[in-house]
Design an enzyme around this catalytic site. Structure first.
Site, mmCIF file in Angstrom:
data_model
loop_
_atom_site.group_PDB
_atom_site.id
_atom_site.type_symbol
_atom_site.label_atom_id
_atom_site.label_comp_id
_atom_site.label_asym_id
_atom_site.label_seq_id
_atom_site.Cartn_x
_atom_site.Cartn_y
_atom_site.Cartn_z
ATOM 1 N N SER A 168 0.804 -1.226 0.000
ATOM 2 C CA SER A 168 0.000 0.000 0.000
ATOM 3 C C SER A 168 0.834 1.271 0.000
ATOM 4 C CB SER A 168 -0.948 0.003 1.210
ATOM 5 O OG SER A 168 -0.199 -0.025 2.412
ATOM 6 N N LYS B 115 -6.450 3.776 8.596
ATOM 7 C CA LYS B 115 -5.501 4.719 8.013
ATOM 8 C C LYS B 115 -6.041 6.142 8.022
ATOM 9 C CE LYS B 115 -3.291 1.316 4.983
ATOM 10 N NZ LYS B 115 -3.084 0.864 3.592
#
Length: 822
Positions: free
Chosen positions: A699, A742
């Site tokens: 990611s 996140k």
């Protein structure tokens, strides 16, 4: 008031001679009485109860004329208001013999059938139903075949009467005295316990021989049913007689032993065990096994070593619940209140339990209990959630920890051939539960091991399969035990260690780590009251400010759950309790600046946004089991030979992402304004700070590419932008996981703009609304969009030969500032 006396109607002496003359073809117009649940046959004397108004009027009209009525059975027996179309077309002309008015207002009549009549037409339905009918005549010639058929019917009828407990014996005598075949068939059909359609079938059969043949079939069917009923009754009676005989003999034996002063405690013990076995409700297979073992005990000395082994085995069979179960609480509102009282958040789990209760309320025992698996980090409340589910269902709760179990016998038990053999954990827990439908929690199912003693996970395949666990066999018991009514709940921190076959049998429910807001509410609603009570401060009026709780969460704990948060709150409460016990002054409101004095310096630091835009530094977003955070990625360019150095304890996948980012930058160097010689004469060093912390995953791909492009083009990256997404060699941005965590970490760090892959837009539904209102989200599909948003003065957008035709159009990011109603 005096009791009402029934009135008996008297008939005139010449009533029998007042019959209406028949019309052409024998037609007669008669009042009709519909019959319910019965059929009248010719020559038969039958009592009838008349309650419907039209039927009573028909009786009164018949009494005023010649006492003759037409009785016709109705097709639908439950229908009350019938019309001409609801009646059969063949009935019986009947003569009223007696009429009796009952105290309840109904009328009882006794009628005698005269002859069969066929309804030609109905001439009136109100207030009295009247019909024109013609008599039906049949040939009553007595042939040899009819004679044989009559004898066969009489023989069958005799057998039926002998086996039946409702037909009187004189019915057969009456039948023997009838010489006419049609009359015999009508007589027997009127006494048999058959339904109205079959009675009507006999009535409508005009040929006497055919009527006898159909009647013989009905008699044969009735005889088969009676013989089967007789056999069943005989078997039951034998069983009852045998049980009574054994009970009588044992009582005699006990009385003889008492008289002789030989009241043997061993025999008394065996007798009590036998009574417990009989009253335990065991299945037949288990009861026979227990009885066989008990008979073995009776044949051996109590001093024999095997005697105690058998006694322990029988005790286990008796201690297990076989039929006892608790009644489920089907009150959805009460169940929802219980779950909300014990746990904050977790809406999906609560909805799943309420759905189960609702379906169980409608489907009953047809619904199989679910096999749930709670997967999540430590401290998020998986075990306590199982207790709350048991409380909401009003079931018993049992728990077995599987952490570190390596022996298959821990699940299935040891065979009785081993010394000291005992059942496995499943059977032991069921004994502790005392019911067949507890909530059974199997903790730490991902910590199971396997060695030379077997694979416990393989043994759980039968336990956690609704199609098999209704006959679970423990090696010690060696008899099937029904686990289908048990609600199994397993817990795990990670899903990967669970074997695929076992994972497939369970419904996976993921419990993510708590966000800061969720921890704040949990601390207020659950942890603070609990710790204040535990430390004796319930009456001390001690409160924690919201800022204090947030400081505890941010600076003193770093976890997905709330265990450490509860410990830190408890530590502060203990300091206050000591001051209370020493009669010293103590603060009523705990402020953030007091935590240093009670707990020492802060132990954790969450990431914060950069103070200014910088070259070669891009902000990514990371996710761990303990929550989300931001992560600065630094790139440095130096003279060298084109080598790439990666540091920061990076995993293999993250290293590959860095290589893919470098390849993208080299392939598109011209379009980005990068000097190609940099890749041959300069070394590139990529570093991710906090090098002691392992990092991995794809990611960070677009973050690595952005930091590389910034260092190579010497363009600074915006400090208020954080990004996540996987990059491909063509520059495409692929979706990633952990978006909720996140985004929360970026919001806590002071980020204002978040770049997400377009396919991750659906994941924002899990993000709290107050967080989404303070952030601007941009959804990207290609690195062109990332470059355009991440740089205050972006390099030239890329249009490369590696792009597919569908990607070479205008690439503009979707900028979305979520409104207050999002």
């Amino acid at each position: 008031m005096p009791e009402e006396v029934p009135i008996l109607f008297d008939f005139p002496d010449d009533a029998e001679n007042t019959i209406d003359s028949e019309g052409e073809g024998g037609e007669r117009e008669l009042p009709v009485v519909p019959l319910i649940n019965t059929v009248l046959f010719p020559h038969m004397l039958t009592p009838l109860f008349v309650g419907r108004e039209r039927s009573v009027s028909a009786i009164e009209e018949a009494m005023a004329r010649d006492r003759t009525i037409l009785t016709v059975a109705q097709r639908e027996q439950e229908m009350n208001d019938v019309g001409s179309s609801d009646l059969f077309t063949i009935g019986v002309e009947a003569n009223i013999q007696r009429v009796l008015k009952m105290p309840d207002g109904s009328t009882s009549i006794v009628v005698q059938g005269q002859r069969r009549m066929r309804v030609v037409r109905f001439v009136q339905e109100q207030p009295v139903m009247r019909a024109v009918a013609v008599p039906i005549y049949s040939d009553e010639e007595k042939t040899i075949a009819i004679e044989a058929m009559m004898r066969a019917v009489l023989s069958l009828y005799e057998k039926v009467i002998k086996l039946s407990r409702t037909l009187p014996d004189d019915s057969y005598v009456m039948a023997m005295n009838v010489d006419e075949p049609g009359w015999l068939a009508d007589l027997i059909a009127s006494t048999l316990p058959i339904d109205v359609p079959r009675r009507q079938e006999i009535l409508e059969t005009l040929d006497p021989e055919e009527r006898l043949r159909r009647l013989s079939i009905m008699l044969t069917q009735e005889l088969d049913v009676l013989e089967l009923e007789s056999r069943i009754h005989t078997q039951v009676q034998k069983e009852v007689d045998r049980s009574q005989r054994e009970f009588f003999l044992r009582e005699q034996m006990k009385a003889i032993q008492r008289e002789l002063g030989q009241d043997d405690p061993v025999q008394r013990e065996l007798f009590e065990l036998r009574e417990k076995i009989a009253a335990s409700g065991m299945p037949d297979v288990v009861r026979h096994k227990a009885t066989d073992e008990l008979e073995r005990m009776e044949l051996m000395s109590p001093a024999a070593p095997e005697y105690s082994v058998i006694r322990t085995y029988v005790d286990w069979l008796l201690d297990l619940p076989w039929t006892d179960q608790t009644e489920d609480l089907n009150d959805l509102a009460a169940a929802a209140k219980t779950l909300d009282r014990n746990h904050y958040g977790l809406p999906f789990v609560k909805e799943r339990m309420l759905d189960f209760i609702a379906v169980r309320q409608l489907a009953g025992d047809r619904l199989k209990s679910p096999i749930l698996c709670f997967v999540g980090p430590s401290g998020v409340g998986k075990t306590s959630l199982g207790r709350s589910i048991a409380e909401a269902l009003d079931r018993r709760f049992v728990r077995a920890s599987l952490g570190g179990v390596h022996d298959e016998a821990e699940i299935r038990g040891h065979r009785r051939t081993y010394i000291g053999a005992l059942p496995g954990r499943i059977v032991k827990a069921m004994k502790d539960a005392g019911t067949v439908n507890p909530v059974f929690m199997l903790d730490e199912i991902d910590k199971l091991g396997a060695d030379f003693r077997g694979d416990p996970a393989a043994a759980l395949l039968e336990v956690l399969d609704p199609e098999q666990n209704n006959a679970f066999t423990d090696h010690y018991l060696d008899v099937p035990y029904d686990l289908s009514k048990v609600m199994f709940i397993t817990t795990a921190n990670l899903l990967d260690p669970i074997p695929p076959a076992l994972r497939d049998r369970m419904e996976i429910i993921r419990l993510p780590g708590y966000t800061e807001e969720e921890k704040l509410h949990i601390a207020r609603l659950f942890l603070l009251p609990k710790q204040l009570e535990a430390n004796g401060l319930a009456e001390a009026n001690v409160r924690f400010s919201e800022a204090t709780i947030r400081q505890l969460i941010r600076a003193y704990t770093y976890e997905a759950g709330v265990r450490n948060l509860e410990r830190e709150i408890g530590a502060v409460c203990r300091k206050i309790a000591r001051r209370v016990a020493e009669k010293r002054s103590y603060p009523r409101l705990i402020q953030p600046n007091m935590l240093m004095r009670y707990l020492g310096s802060a132990r954790h630091n969450h990431g914060t946004a950069e103070s200014q835009d910088a070259i070669g530094v891009a902000t990514g977003m990371s996710w761990t089991a303990n929550g989300g955070d931001i992560m600065a990625i630094e790139v440095s360019i130096m003279d060298g030979k084109g080598r790439l150095t990666l540091t920061g304890h990076l995993g293999e996948v993250m290293r590959e992402s860095a290589q893919a980012a470098l390849s993208f930058a080299r392939a598109n160097a011209k379009g980005l304004g990068i000097n190609v010689e940099h890749f041959e004469k300069r070394d590139i060093h990529i570093h991710v700070p906090e090098g002691a912390v392992p990092k991995d995953g794809p990611s960070a791909g677009i973050t690595l590419a952005t930091a590389l492009i910034s260092a190579l083009t010497e363009h600074p990256v915006r400090r208020d932008v954080a990004m996540t997404g996987e990059i491909t060699l063509r520059g495409r941005v692929l979706p990633v996981g952990g978006v909720k965590e996140k985004v929360l970490g970026a919001h806590r760090a002071g980020i204002k703009v978040v770049l997400l892959p377009s396919q991750n837009e659906r994941d924002l539904t899990e993000v709290p609304n107050h967080v989404k209102r303070q952030l601007t989200f941009m959804y990207v599909d290609h690195m062109d969009q990332v470059i355009a948003e991440a740089f205050p003065k972006a390099p030239k957008p890329v249009t490369t030969k590696t792009s597919s035709p569908s990607e070479q159009g205008v690439r503009s990011s979707k900028r979305k500032s979520v409104p207050a109603s999002a």
